[in-house]
Design an enzyme around this catalytic site. Structure first.
Site, short mmCIF file in Angstrom:
data_model
loop_
_atom_site.label_atom_id
_atom_site.label_comp_id
_atom_site.label_asym_id
_atom_site.label_seq_id
_atom_site.Cartn_x
_atom_site.Cartn_y
_atom_site.Cartn_z
CB SER A 34 -0.96 0.01 1.19
OG SER A 34 -2.03 -0.88 0.95
N GLY A 82 2.75 -0.78 4.11
CA GLY A 82 2.20 -1.61 3.05
C GLY A 82 2.27 -3.08 3.39
CE1 TYR A 115 -5.03 2.34 3.80
CE2 TYR A 115 -5.81 0.18 3.12
CZ TYR A 115 -4.85 1.17 3.09
OH TYR A 115 -3.71 1.00 2.34
CB SER A 116 -12.05 1.36 0.97
OG SER A 116 -12.54 0.63 -0.14
CG ASN A 117 -6.86 -2.15 -0.55
OD1 ASN A 117 -5.72 -1.73 -0.65
ND2 ASN A 117 -7.26 -2.89 0.47
#
Length: 363
Positions: A80, A318, A179-181
């Protein structure tokens, strides 16, 4: 930094490197890396910058069952931390006047059915309310399961956005933080739509090539890591599996970049020194929203509270299966740390990582 893991030169266009000459190991950094391995990591490497100079070190092995040490300058999957690259690339387009932070995402990507209240700012700041295709939530299982089969499959970014827009929002856009990809898949698609270029080509041309980040790659579906690298592992319930080779399309603009500790240091230094964004957009990136006691979040950038005495680090962490990573720089630029951890036995080494980060960043 007990909170940072959660769970876990320059081209003519830019000013020269700010890195000071290599230093000895005055802080016991090597011992700290060896403790991380002793606590369960397969391998670890780090690049450190302090007022005393730069330091590079590693511990552990390149591959379980082999004695070879982690090679200097080894490349790794940064997970990330990719989001900071993606946010920077999209903000550069904002700086060019080609898209606005308050623009509705639906205006640019009408084919996905994105709620028209969701703006570019909300996507970058994780306040859109879109559900995370990679982790699921609200009773919905993730689209990408935690299996070897899924991380070797070729996914299309549109799959992730359609999945999310077919589910209820977690909250009204702009009213919360999660938090969202999915947000950063949308950001990658926005970069492509606005620039007219593929995501990876745009990031190469605006960030990595101008900074001569020659160890950094943005693979689309290629599942290998080219050049020296350590192996990462994941326990799928039946023992450790080598997941070094994985199709990065399952994380794309949210987590697909491969890099090195020195390249990440180059990037974070250029970004926070104002060489990649104009001052007003760097300020937007650093307009941190309070999230919890451990960290605040801006636009693709965290402000981590690293200890109980006001020590801060700006950057991102990440994780993709087998590889943990961290890139941090103090607000005044005097201290910086980039590191990679290749998994072997799960998060048992988290406390040792915390101690190492606090030793470097909070002397």
């Amino acid at each position: 930094m007990r909170r940072v893991l959660l769970v876990l030169t320059a081209a003519a266009l830019f000013a020269g490197s700010t890195e000071t000459p290599a230093a000895a190991d005055p802080g016991g950094f090597q011992r700290a890396l060896e403790e991380i391995v002793a606590r369960g990591a397969a391998g670890v490497q780090a690049h450190v910058q302090t007022p005393g100079g730069a330091w590079d070190g590693s511990a552990g092995v390149v591959q379980l069952g082999r004695p070879d040490p982690v090679p200097p300058g080894a490349r790794f999957r940064i997970g990330s931390i990719t989001k900071t690259f993606t946010a920077t690339a999209l903000l550069q387009l904002v700086g060019d006047g080609r898209i606005g932070l308050e623009d509705s995402v639906a205006r640019w990507l009408p084919e996905f059915g994105v709620d028209p209240r969701i703006t570019v700012r909300m996507i970058l700041g994780q306040t859109s309310g879109l559900l995370d295709y990679l982790n699921g939530g609200a009773g919905y299982p993730p689209l990408v399961g935690d299996s070897v089969a899924d991380i070797r499959r070729t996914w299309q970014p549109a799959d992730f956005v359609h999945w999310a827009t077919g589910k209820p929002l977690q909250f009204a856009p702009g009213s919360g933080w999660a938090y969202s990809n999915t947000n950063y898949i949308v950001a990658g698609l926005l970069i492509e739509r606005v620039s007219g270029l593929p995501y990876h080509f745009h990031v190469y041309s605006r960030i990595t090539l101008p900074l001569l980040m020659l160890s950094t790659g943005i693979p689309q579906t290629f599942d290998r890591i080219l050049g020296p690298h350590a192996h990462g592992y994941y326990d799928y319930g039946g023992g450790l599996v080598d997941v070094t080779d994985q199709n990065p399309s399952y994380v794309w603009a949210a987590g697909g970049i491969v890099s090195s500790t020195r390249d990440l240091h180059t990037f974070l230094t250029a970004l926070t020194d104002g060489r990649l964004l104009p001052p007003h957009l760097l300020a937007e990136m650093r307009a941190f929203r309070h999230v919890n006691a451990a960290y605040d979040y801006g636009l693709g950038l965290y402000e981590f509270r690293l200890d109980d005495h006001g020590c801060l680090g700006h950057g991102h962490n990440g994780y993709v299966n087998g590889f943990g990573s961290l890139a941090l720089r103090s607000p005044d630029g005097r201290y910086a740390l980039t590191m990679s951890i290749t998994d072997a036995a799960g998060p048992g080494y988290t406390a040792a990582v915390d101690r190492f980060v606090e030793t470097v960043m909070c002397p």
